[in-house]
Design an enzyme around this catalytic site. Sequence first.
Site, short mmCIF file in Angstrom:
data_model
loop_
_atom_site.label_atom_id
_atom_site.label_comp_id
_atom_site.label_asym_id
_atom_site.label_seq_id
_atom_site.Cartn_x
_atom_site.Cartn_y
_atom_site.Cartn_z
N LYS A 246 0.84 -1.20 0.00
CA LYS A 246 0.00 0.00 0.00
C LYS A 246 0.88 1.26 0.00
CE LYS A 246 -0.31 -0.37 5.03
NZ LYS A 246 -0.99 -1.16 6.07
N ARG B 36 -12.52 -1.59 12.01
CA ARG B 36 -12.32 -0.75 10.83
C ARG B 36 -13.26 -1.25 9.74
NH1 ARG B 36 -6.20 0.04 8.79
NH2 ARG B 36 -6.50 -2.07 8.01
N MET C 149 13.40 24.08 5.72
CA MET C 149 12.79 23.31 4.64
C MET C 149 13.86 22.60 3.80
SD MET C 149 9.74 24.16 2.02
CE MET C 149 10.46 25.16 0.75
N TYR D 132 15.99 30.94 11.00
CA TYR D 132 14.88 31.88 11.01
C TYR D 132 14.45 32.15 12.45
CZ TYR D 132 14.49 30.79 6.06
OH TYR D 132 14.75 30.63 4.75
C1 LIG Z 1 -0.35 -2.43 6.60
C2 LIG Z 1 -1.03 -3.70 6.76
C3 LIG Z 1 -0.31 -4.88 7.03
C4 LIG Z 1 1.18 -4.91 7.25
O1 LIG Z 1 1.49 -4.63 8.58
P1 LIG Z 1 3.01 -4.61 9.07
O2 LIG Z 1 2.89 -4.30 10.51
O3 LIG Z 1 3.68 -3.52 8.28
O4 LIG Z 1 3.59 -5.95 8.78
C5 LIG Z 1 -1.02 -6.07 7.07
N1 LIG Z 1 -2.35 -6.11 6.87
C6 LIG Z 1 -3.08 -4.99 6.63
C7 LIG Z 1 -4.55 -5.11 6.43
C8 LIG Z 1 -2.46 -3.76 6.57
O5 LIG Z 1 -3.17 -2.66 6.34
#
Ligand SMILES: *Cc1c(COP(=O)(O)O)cnc(C)c1O
Length: 351
Positions: free
Chosen positions: A30, A122, A295, A249
């Site tokens: 993702k 969720r 930045m 700054y």
């Molecule tokens: C991000 C995610 C993972 C991976 O989790 P890690 O802790 O990075 O191994 C697994 N399953 C779902 C549904 C996720 O959203």
Amino acid sequence: MTARLIRNQKRLAEQARSIQSQVQTIAIVKNDAYNFGLKDTFDAFYHGGIRAFATTNLKEAKRLRSYDPNVLVLLLDPSTAFDELRQHDITLSIPSFEFYSTYRDELEGLSVQLVYRNDLNRLGFTSSKDMLKVLEDDQLDVNGMWTHFAYADDFETDRHANEIANWQAVLSDLDDHLSGMTYIHAQNSASFLREGLHEGHTHIRGGVILYGTRPYYQGLDEAIARQTIEVTANVIEITDVPAGQNAGYSAAFTADKPTRLAVCDIGYGNGLILSRKDFPVLINDQSYPIKVMMMSHLLVEIDESVSVGDEVVLYNDQLRFDWFTEHGAGSFSQQMAAFNKETFVEEFIPY
Ligand SMILES: *Cc1c(COP(=O)(O)O)cnc(C)c1O
């Protein structure tokens, strides 16, 4: 001079191979593969033997399918783009009984997996009874089932045991339908490293560990994950600030003694998380504190040994994502997702 972001494709592939050789793994890619870049990461993980991939968005799922016609492409979030899902052979996660009821006819002929909501609250079905009704629908091609744990990375509570028990109860209620199922998965990196593959499961869903970062530290040797990202910048100027004067700054830094500062060509605009300034950089293998983060620049307090043109290291084998996480700077994904790759010279270490 420009800051560099170096991705170690060789280690990424080796990391994938080391996990996949222990357990069948669905690679979580993702958010542009945790900002490593979807295509390069797909290639490295495929090279490491992984044949199943999952993401939360349809755009990435379609790209994954374009890389290979045969791997599993699992969409973790719901989508109603049924024609596109069918056309690209993407497996859809069904997020609720209501979703199933509403779209029952469109789902025919699609491959789908059922999600159990569990304590994360969720997405997902709330009861095995509703899941059973879907499994008994012959017109649906259900190739898997999954849940996601909310407490696998949490050692403070006993809630992880509870969510495992909830899920095991669901699996046991649905037992008659599980024998032919190709994908039964629940565990992220932390859960797999803590508990091994749970009984009755076919795969884990790996994120952080595949990218070379430990999800926790208690009892986990650094060697199980090797840092796959190096970030470096350059000393572009050295300025001597007399006692009592300021730099940055709005007088971000005040010299309480005569102070030598290196101006380095990297900052939060490159995507360094703000907390990174509370930890040192390495210049010629010596540790120096960051005094100001702007930045596009850092001001780093140095000694006489540093010269203009020296390399400044922000991340490498000594300065690992998981070390910063352990010391409270932010999670691996927060540190990694923030990088603005456009602002770097990108380099690759190939396999
Ligand atoms: C991000 C995610 C993972 C991976 O989790 P890690 O802790 O990075 O191994 C697994 N399953 C779902 C549904 C996720 O959203």
